[in-house]
Scaffold this active site. Structure first.
Site, PDB file in Angstrom:
ATOM      1  N   ASP A 105      -2.893 -14.127   6.884  1.00 31.15           N
ATOM      2  CA  ASP A 105      -3.889 -14.996   6.267  1.00 31.15           C
ATOM      3  C   ASP A 105      -4.664 -15.730   7.364  1.00 31.15           C
ATOM      4  O   ASP A 105      -4.088 -16.271   8.303  1.00 31.15           O
ATOM      5  CB  ASP A 105      -3.186 -16.001   5.352  1.00 31.15           C
ATOM      6  CG  ASP A 105      -4.147 -16.947   4.679  1.00 31.15           C
ATOM      7  OD1 ASP A 105      -4.559 -17.922   5.335  1.00 31.15           O
ATOM      8  OD2 ASP A 105      -4.504 -16.707   3.508  1.00 31.15           O
TER       9      ASP A 105
ATOM     10  N   GLY B  50       0.822  -1.202   0.000  1.00 30.84           N
ATOM     11  CA  GLY B  50       0.000   0.000   0.000  1.00 30.84           C
ATOM     12  C   GLY B  50       0.855   1.251   0.000  1.00 30.84           C
ATOM     13  O   GLY B  50       1.904   1.317   0.647  1.00 30.84           O
TER      14      GLY B  50
ATOM     15  N   GLU C 277      -2.769  -8.731   6.415  1.00 30.79           N
ATOM     16  CA  GLU C 277      -2.415  -8.592   7.838  1.00 30.79           C
ATOM     17  C   GLU C 277      -2.486  -9.962   8.523  1.00 30.79           C
ATOM     18  O   GLU C 277      -2.862 -10.072   9.684  1.00 30.79           O
ATOM     19  CB  GLU C 277      -3.335  -7.586   8.532  1.00 30.79           C
ATOM     20  CG  GLU C 277      -3.160  -6.155   8.067  1.00 30.79           C
ATOM     21  CD  GLU C 277      -1.732  -5.658   8.241  1.00 30.79           C
ATOM     22  OE1 GLU C 277      -1.087  -6.018   9.246  1.00 30.79           O
ATOM     23  OE2 GLU C 277      -1.249  -4.926   7.371  1.00 30.79           O
TER      24      GLU C 277
ATOM     25  N   THR D  95      -7.274 -12.305   4.089  1.00 26.17           N
ATOM     26  CA  THR D  95      -5.947 -12.785   3.692  1.00 26.17           C
ATOM     27  C   THR D  95      -4.837 -11.764   3.849  1.00 26.17           C
ATOM     28  O   THR D  95      -3.692 -12.070   3.528  1.00 26.17           O
ATOM     29  CB  THR D  95      -5.957 -13.277   2.225  1.00 26.17           C
ATOM     30  OG1 THR D  95      -6.481 -12.257   1.369  1.00 26.17           O
ATOM     31  CG2 THR D  95      -6.798 -14.530   2.081  1.00 26.17           C
TER      32      THR D  95
ATOM     33  N   GLY E  12     -32.384  -7.650  -5.631  1.00 29.77           N
ATOM     34  CA  GLY E  12     -31.745  -6.837  -6.663  1.00 29.77           C
ATOM     35  C   GLY E  12     -31.299  -5.494  -6.146  1.00 29.77           C
ATOM     36  O   GLY E  12     -30.270  -4.957  -6.577  1.00 29.77           O
TER      37      GLY E  12
END
Length: 685
Positions: free
Chosen positions: A453, A193, A451, A449, A428
């Site tokens: 898994d 990130g 920080e 998954t 919907g």
């Protein structure tokens, strides 16, 4: 005519709640859910009561990424981020406040939460927690967003297996520099990130090498500039862009490769390991493995934040879905009169047991944040030496890390399942982006998954139980783990984990007779703990012969018991959740209008959890078939009783209306909210 095959709830079941709910109950429930950092929650509610942070689905990828900078500025203005940083580095040291604020961001936009978590929690947290005086100069710029950075840990070839990262940092005593290098493509840092666009520096985790040792000193962290002031990659740094992902469009995840990049000796974050000018390595922690796990302490904050934000997104989704269910009409009940969705039992069974689990998770999450905050505060005050903790501190640290992992696993797995159920429950309309459920679904999906898994972390929870009285956790290899045996698992667990007095007193009152009511809080705790204790006993027995085996055979045995270890961990999680509900119930005044509804939330959680494992309880002769049938009948009655209180229960989350007032709640096909006058008339009647 009665159905002789249908079981009825056992004696002791709570009375059906009034069909007209008491809205004041939401206030008492909110006090419980807000917890110790209620003021931080109010800061969020006041600052973000407008829809300024909501993601705009019409934005392009680049527009979504750029909008994050403005969102982070809004958070920076509140000062909440300063809690990550110690007071000596210019922060407030109020970690609990910051983690609670990051949790609240989950109601608004998970991209903003992740972007902020990377900047202040991971990147900033690494500098604060692993650095020393010489790195203090970076902190204020990190806090004030003048220095955006990355957390460079995960590699293409080694994700969860951090101990075997391939990136190297080799010290050159002639130039007094470290040479950071990616020796292969599998050493490429991935999913990072802040890397693709905004990061200027990275906290890079690498194998540390010095001339005085042929072996690596293990994984350490260094500060490596990756962009210059104009935003161009630094020499030797190759930056890639992951582009579109399944969600989290606002987070600029990218890749990093290093080609013999030189950084000064001072770039090493040297709190737990340092290199002198002549290349001599020293560390206050003798154990190689314990040093590694101590350095990874920054990950605990990230796990707590991810679990908390995932829980918030789930509660927001339940708020939307249940409010819709209370308004939307579908299919006739009486001729000419359509029923609301909530009036269909199948719909109640879809959502209300998940609401009960969300309550339990929120309460347990609060406890984890409190524990982490108190430990961090003790460290800052010098009451806790991270490098050389005493036995009791080490025990508490392991327990806290295990709980943090457990709640992260439970909250994010629950988010993945429940948000999908909320989407489907809204038909919907739930698939329309404007109604937020698909965005919550896409953005939270990766939480299972990253920080840590979930499949890896849940085994860590099981391992913490099986090694509780073994040697130092940081020195345990898989072989060591299977050699551990314990005579009395139940006694060991009671000594290992302090059960709150309110919970223990209820357990002590429970008899061992089958006649004990399924609605008895102490019996519910005991029956969920029994699954944990029994699985631990059988797992210890299953692994005890490994000490006689060759290493390869022992490793194979561990692998074959992996499913057992995971089942044990989930049993532990369920036991913690029921304990959290019982503790919260004890905090409510007896005359609180919230008391009977929280009691039924606890019943619904406990009985639906028991039913999930009904086969196991029958196999172990703990519950008979008739009792599990009675539990199923009770769950049906409980969702019928709780349903009219659905609005009260989601109102207690205290989510600003601007974040959950979605268009489908105001469609022509749903009932409008009653006016204030209509509510008063209803109450007086």
């Amino acid at each position: 005519m009665t159905d002789k095959n249908r079981a009825t709830p056992e004696p002791g079941s709570p009375r059906t709640l009034p069909t007209t709910p008491d809205p004041t109950a939401a206030k008492d429930l909110q006090l419980l859910l807000d917890g110790r950092w209620a003021s931080a929650r109010e800061t969020f509610r006041e600052a973000f009561s407008k829809a300024d942070l909501l993601p705009d689905p019409s934005q392009t990828l680049e527009e979504a990424r750029e909008s994050m900078l403005g969102n982070l500025e809004q958070i920076r203005a509140t000062g909440l981020q300063r809690g990550v940083f110690s007071s000596k580095n210019g922060g407030s040291g109020d970690l609990g406040s910051t983690l609670t604020g990051m949790e609240m961001l989950g109601y608004a936009d998970l991209s903003t939460m992740v972007k902020g978590g990377v900047q202040w929690g991971l990147w900033g947290g690494a500098v604060d927690a692993l650095g020393t005086e010489r790195h203090r100069k970076y902190i204020e710029d990190i806090i004030e967003l003048r220095l955006l950075g990355c957390f460079g840990m995960t590699e293409r070839g080694h994700g969860s297996d951090v101990q075997h990262l391939e990136t190297t940092a080799t010290y050159d005593p002639e130039t007094k520099e470290f040479v950071v290098h990616s020796p292969s493509f599998s050493a490429q840092k991935v999913y990072i990130g802040n890397a693709a666009r905004h990061g200027r520096m990275a906290a890079v985790f690498a194998q540390l090498h010095t001339p005085d040792s042929k072996e690596s000193h293990g994984v350490h962290c260094l500060l490596v500039p990756i962009r210059d002031e104009e935003g161009n990659p630094m020499p030797g740094v190759t930056i890639g862009d992951h582009g579109y992902k399944g969600g989290l469009r606002g987070v600029d995840n990218g890749t990093l490769l290093f080609d013999n990049v030189r950084v000064p000796r001072e770039a090493l974050l040297n709190r737990f390991g340092d290199v002198s000018e002549d290349g001599t390595y020293t560390s206050p922690i003798d154990s190689h493995n314990r040093r590694f796990f101590t350095m990874l302490g920054t990950l605990v904050r990230g796990r707590v934040s991810v679990g908390a934000a995932g829980g918030a997104a789930t509660r927001a989704s339940l708020t939307i879905a249940l409010r819709y269910a209370m308004r939307r009409r579908q299919f006739e009940g009486l001729p000419g009169k359509e029923k609301r969705l909530i009036d269909h039992r199948a719909h109640r069974l879809r959502l209300l047991p998940r609401l009960a689990r969300s309550y339990a998770l929120a309460l347990l999450q609060n406890q984890v944040i409190e524990n982490l905050h108190d430990q961090t505060t003790a460290i800052e005050r010098g009451q806790w030496d991270v490098a050389k903790p005493n036995d009791e501190q080490l025990r508490k640290q392991r327990e806290m890390e295990s709980r943090a992992s457990a709640v992260k696993v439970a909250a994010t797995a629950h988010a993945t399942e429940t948000i999908q159920e909320c989407r489907e429950a809204c038909g919907g309309a739930g698939y329309m982006t404007e109604n937020r459920l698909t965005t919550f679904k896409a953005d939270s999906d990766v939480f299972t998954t990253f920080e840590g898994d979930n499949t890896v972390l849940v085994q860590m929870v099981g391992k913490e139980l099986i090694t509780a009285y073994a040697r130092d956790l940081s020195d345990l290899s898989p072989i060591d783990m299977v050699k551990f045996g314990v005579e009395s698992i139940g006694d060991a667990l009671r000594q290992r984990t302090a059960i709150p007095l309110a919970v223990q007193s209820l357990i002590d009152r429970v008899s061992d007779r089958d006649e004990t009511s399924l609605f008895d809080a102490g019996y519910q705790v005991k029956i969920l703990q029994e699954r944990e204790h029994s699985l631990l006993k059988s797992l210890a027995n299953r692994l005890k012969d490994a000490k006689k085996m060759e290493p390869a055979d022992a490793v194979d045995l561990v692998d074959k018991a992996q499913d057992h270890l995971i089942d044990l961990a989930w049993a532990r999680i369920d036991a913690m959740l029921i304990e959290a509900l019982v503790e919260a119930e004890a905090e409510l005044p007896d005359d609180s209008p919230a008391h009977p509804v929280l009691e039924q939330i606890r019943d619904l959680f406990a009985l639906s959890t028991i039913l999930k494992h009904a086969g196991w309880y029958q196999e172990q002769n703990i519950l008979s078939g008739n009792r599990t049938k009675a539990a199923r009948a009770a769950v049906n009655d409980l969702v019928d009783s709780i349903a009219p209180w659905s609005e009260v229960l989601v109102d207690a989350f205290g989510i600003p209306d601007a974040l959950v007032d979605v268009p489908m709640l105001n469609d022509s096909g749903v009932d409008p909210l009653p006016s204030e006058e209509e509510e008063k008339e209803k109450e007086s009647a």
